[in-house]
Design an enzyme around this catalytic site. Sequence first.
Site, PDB file in Angstrom:
ATOM      1  N   SER A  99       0.827  -1.209   0.000  1.00 31.45           N
ATOM      2  CA  SER A  99       0.000   0.000   0.000  1.00 31.45           C
ATOM      3  C   SER A  99       0.862   1.260   0.000  1.00 31.45           C
ATOM      4  O   SER A  99       1.566   1.530  -0.958  1.00 31.45           O
ATOM      5  CB  SER A  99      -0.971  -0.036   1.185  1.00 31.45           C
ATOM      6  OG  SER A  99      -1.866   1.034   1.137  1.00 31.45           O
ATOM      7  N   ASP A 253      -3.470   6.378  -3.163  1.00 29.61           N
ATOM      8  CA  ASP A 253      -2.336   5.798  -2.445  1.00 29.61           C
ATOM      9  C   ASP A 253      -1.642   4.772  -3.339  1.00 29.61           C
ATOM     10  O   ASP A 253      -2.003   4.596  -4.511  1.00 29.61           O
ATOM     11  CB  ASP A 253      -2.781   5.205  -1.102  1.00 29.61           C
ATOM     12  CG  ASP A 253      -3.709   4.006  -1.235  1.00 29.61           C
ATOM     13  OD1 ASP A 253      -4.260   3.789  -2.327  1.00 29.61           O
ATOM     14  OD2 ASP A 253      -3.879   3.279  -0.237  1.00 29.61           O
ATOM     15  N   ASP A 255      -1.417   1.482  -3.756  1.00 33.68           N
ATOM     16  CA  ASP A 255      -2.130   0.403  -4.451  1.00 33.68           C
ATOM     17  C   ASP A 255      -3.483   0.872  -4.971  1.00 33.68           C
ATOM     18  O   ASP A 255      -4.288   0.062  -5.438  1.00 33.68           O
ATOM     19  CB  ASP A 255      -2.281  -0.833  -3.556  1.00 33.68           C
ATOM     20  CG  ASP A 255      -3.037  -0.564  -2.266  1.00 33.68           C
ATOM     21  OD1 ASP A 255      -3.060   0.593  -1.805  1.00 33.68           O
ATOM     22  OD2 ASP A 255      -3.595  -1.517  -1.692  1.00 33.68           O
ATOM     23  N   ASP A 257      -6.285   1.877  -3.776  1.00 35.05           N
ATOM     24  CA  ASP A 257      -7.602   1.484  -3.262  1.00 35.05           C
ATOM     25  C   ASP A 257      -8.227   2.601  -2.423  1.00 35.05           C
ATOM     26  O   ASP A 257      -9.384   2.520  -2.035  1.00 35.05           O
ATOM     27  CB  ASP A 257      -7.543   0.175  -2.467  1.00 35.05           C
ATOM     28  CG  ASP A 257      -6.665   0.251  -1.227  1.00 35.05           C
ATOM     29  OD1 ASP A 257      -5.902   1.224  -1.081  1.00 35.05           O
ATOM     30  OD2 ASP A 257      -6.731  -0.690  -0.400  1.00 35.05           O
TER      31      ASP A 257
END
Length: 464
Positions: A99, A253, A255, A257
């Site tokens: 992440s 961010d 990743d 999501d």
Amino acid sequence: MAADLSQLVKAYDVRGVVPDQWDETLAELFGAAFAQVTGADAIVTGHDMRPSSPGLSRAFARGAAARGVDVTEIGLCSTDQLYYASGAFGLAGAMFTASHNPARYNGIKMCRAGAAPVGQDTGLTEIRELVESWLDEGARTSQAPASGAATPDAAPGAITRRDTLEDYAAHLRGLVDLTSIRPLKVVVDAGNGMGGHTVPTVFAGLPLTLVPMYFELDGTFPNHEANPLDPANIVDLQKRVREEAADLGIAFDGDADRCFVVDERGEPVSPSAITALVAARELARHGGKGTVIHNLITSWSVPEVVRENGGTPVRTRVGHSFIKAEMAASGAIFGGEHSAHYYFKDFWNADTGMLAALHVLAALGGQEGTLSALVAQYDRYAGSGEINSTVDDQTARLAAIRAAYEPQEGITLDELDGLTVTAADWWFNVRPSNTEPLLRLNAEARDGGTMARVRDEVLAIIRG
């Protein structure tokens, strides 16, 4: 000494430094253990742009295939694109990402078919224990650890590739009507993360002038950390929105999501205001009926807007496993958190920042006003944001706060998650961190002066 992976396997995922804490050998064992614990006969895997991600993802696939499981690799993707594949194909899944963590970290977010989360109470503990047992067995027998995880009598599964980006984009666009929006100019900061991969395809064909920032996939994050929750990481976006005279800015961010929004002035729009805006839109889509989940540190605005639009608000603890469990139990249509995670019933109860971003574009493009004017109706109170304090004794500090406020007239206390203290004109919550000696304070009031007074009173007790 027995293997101990407790520092690597967290409450919701696997996360640690590569190669110090884990490597491809361990990833292969996690793949085998994931196959055994889920009982899946086929799975899907994906990965982000970190340098270690392709190798870790392929090793995991090898481990699962060694136990007879067929693996579909979708390659480079955002976490919500992996959830899309898990939901659309009905497959258990594994996403390789850390992440917003720095480049040396990597991790695995795992789910069962239909994007149902795998956390410490839903299989992750068993996966960890299985991997630890294989490591111990390998140490005893001087075998390579992965050989303990193989199933000698199982025919190996097939590993195949499949591209899902176009299908993922089409699915999202099918959930939000963007056909009649006015032209908008939008600056998007992908932070060198997976938004640079997904945004061009998702936004294709929409009446948007896209100003891309840091779309080059680079897991070393050369421009800034891919964590828009830290105000330092959206400074470039705020400046660019003002320079371009754009209608809004969006930051993802690492990743992709989670999405964060700034208005036409470059001012951040609170995730609570986005939660309220999307909740109103989702309730309208569902005929003015439905349950909306919000965690206990989102603004008072959220349950108010939900009720005003015919819905039923449900308050939960902080954390995606609690939100997703409550979504499933209540049949909720939508859920939001202060951390800019947004969950949708029509997306298998999973979180997708991209779908939230499309809702914001649709809401703004469906009327003539500015974003700041649009969100004002959803941003009604003064909030402190989350303030972290290092303490030597979390329990003692919480007890001191309780002792200070419990005797006061007209005040209620609850311990759903940490300690929440509520009065007529303000509330605050103090939660202990599970992993660090921190207390996290969030406060809100009807005006800025009251909020500042309450915030400072509580911080004085916390900091002794």
